[in-house]
Enzyme design. Structure first.
Site, PDB file in Angstrom:
ATOM      1  N   HIS A 171       5.194  10.997  -9.454  1.00 26.52           N
ATOM      2  CA  HIS A 171       4.728  10.070  -8.407  1.00 26.52           C
ATOM      3  C   HIS A 171       4.674  10.811  -7.075  1.00 26.52           C
ATOM      4  CE1 HIS A 171       3.759   6.600  -6.224  1.00 26.52           C
ATOM      5  NE2 HIS A 171       4.642   5.741  -6.703  1.00 26.52           N
ATOM      6  N   HIS A 174       1.533   7.124  -2.184  1.00 23.85           N
ATOM      7  CA  HIS A 174       1.939   5.846  -1.569  1.00 23.85           C
ATOM      8  C   HIS A 174       3.064   5.942  -0.549  1.00 23.85           C
ATOM      9  CE1 HIS A 174       0.376   3.973  -5.598  1.00 23.85           C
ATOM     10  NE2 HIS A 174      -0.583   4.548  -4.881  1.00 23.85           N
ATOM     11  N   TYR A 176       5.871   7.719  -0.672  1.00 25.79           N
ATOM     12  CA  TYR A 176       7.209   8.039  -1.154  1.00 25.79           C
ATOM     13  C   TYR A 176       7.493   9.534  -0.917  1.00 25.79           C
ATOM     14  CZ  TYR A 176       7.233   3.365  -3.178  1.00 25.79           C
ATOM     15  OH  TYR A 176       7.198   1.998  -3.334  1.00 25.79           O
TER      16      TYR A 176
END
Length: 370
Positions: A171, A174, A176
């Protein structure tokens, strides 16, 4: 409504990855794992989507083994015997139903606030102690912190391979942690991990290289990235195709097999002068297969009124545009989120032309795991 859905249901192969079709379940945080351990309800949740014909399931974000990785209650971990035992049951259930599955490996970075489990006293970790430009939170990471997180991602990927997962998704989107290093607005470091884009990518490249070293050459690594951030929907990592190519090339060299280019609406063009979306440009410039995502579905809850005001026209335009883009190989895979969250049989109904049976997304679907 008669549609040619051919590309959605064509098998996909890339090195060791073999999928029965090109539809994936997008990763969606569900907060149904008390004690950070996925239970039998989580097993059943993923099994139902695999039984519904989805080719690849990407799990909700699962936290790597670092004290600051988690930012939300009841999010599943991807470390520790109990949590990994729960994920083994998920893998087996999905495989029994004919699907493939990747865990999404996650560190929230400065999104974390003190008071969150598992240790409420741990602050958020980030490149420069910033949640967003000009908004401090938590601590700036030391070189030792960076090394610890790189190891945590590599450990998680190695565990995923040992459990029988079909690959991993990192990931990096977004807003993060990994995206906080990419984003100039939150990465104000003056060492080798900050400054120009090459330096801001260094942390993620080290993660990818460490994973590749652990899992070998054939285990699929997918990287999810985005222009938009939860802190700023209008944020941009790159502004031109040339900048995007400069961003992608070192990631490919580090070992990324597939890019999951996250956009909020799959039909929106990324750069002026072309209809290609972010996944389309990424596939063209990187030479790697890409996955698109963003408001995929067959009702007005998913497809913007951009297309038409009448529900029937919205449905037709939305799915036809998706099929056309995939027929043109703009991107090879498509991730579906809320439609599958609401209705595990969504893909079956689409394939069989039972559009009237598709359940429209409702927020109450977020309140339970089914």
């Amino acid at each position: 409504m008669t549609m040619n859905l051919g590309p959605l249901f064509q098998p996909f192969e890339d090195n060791s990855l073999k999928l029965r079709n090109r539809v994936a379940m997008a990763p969606m945080t569900r907060n149904f794992s008390p004690g950070n351990v996925p239970g039998d309800n989580v097993v059943d949740y993923y099994r139902r989507r695999a039984e519904g014909g989805v080719g690849l399931l990407i799990t909700e974000g699962t936290t790597v083994n670092h004290p600051g990785a988690n930012g939300y209650p009841d999010v599943p971990a991807f470390h520790g015997d109990e949590a990994l035992g729960g994920w083994k049951k998920v893998v087996d259930a999905v495989h029994e139903a004919g699907g493939a599955i990747f865990p999404q490996l996650w560190h929230v970075g400065a999104v974390r606030k003190e008071g969150i489990e598992p240790d409420p006293g741990v602050p958020g970790f980030s490149p420069s102690g910033l949640f967003a430009p000009g908004k401090p939170n938590g601590k700036a990471m030391t070189l030792d912190d960076i090394a610890d997180v790189v190891k945590a991602f590599a450990d998680a990927a190695q565990d995923a391979q040992a459990l029988g997962f079909d690959g991993v998704e990192i990931h990096g989107a977004h807003g993060y942690l990994l995206d906080q290093f990419f984003w100039e607005g939150t990465n104000q470091r003056t060492d080798e991990y900050g400054g120009n884009m090459a330096n801001r990518q260094r942390f993620v490249i080290e993660i990818i290289e460490a994973i590749r070293h652990r899992v070998g050459p054939d285990f699929p690594i997918m990287l999810r990235f985005s222009q938009w951030k939860q802190q700023d929907y209008e944020a941009k990592l790159v502004s031109t195709p040339e900048e995007l190519e400069q961003f992608l090339t070192p990631l490919v060299e580090a070992g990324v097999d597939i890019f999951h280019a996250s956009t909020r609406r799959f039909w929106e063009p990324e750069f002026e002068g072309s209809d290609l979306n972010l996944a389309g440009w990424t596939q063209k410039l990187s030479g790697k297969p890409t996955m698109s995502v963003g408001s995929v579905g067959l009702t007005e809850d998913f497809i913007s009124g951009t297309f038409a005001s009448k529900k029937e026209a919205v449905e037709q335009s939305g799915i036809d545009e998706l099929v056309e883009r995939m027929n043109n190989h703009e991107f090879e895979l498509i991730a579906v989120g809320r439609a599958l969250l609401q209705d595990p049989q969504w893909l079956v109904k689409v394939k069989e032309g039972r559009i009237a049976d598709v359940e429209a997304f409702a927020k109450k679907a977020l309140t339970k795991l089914y």
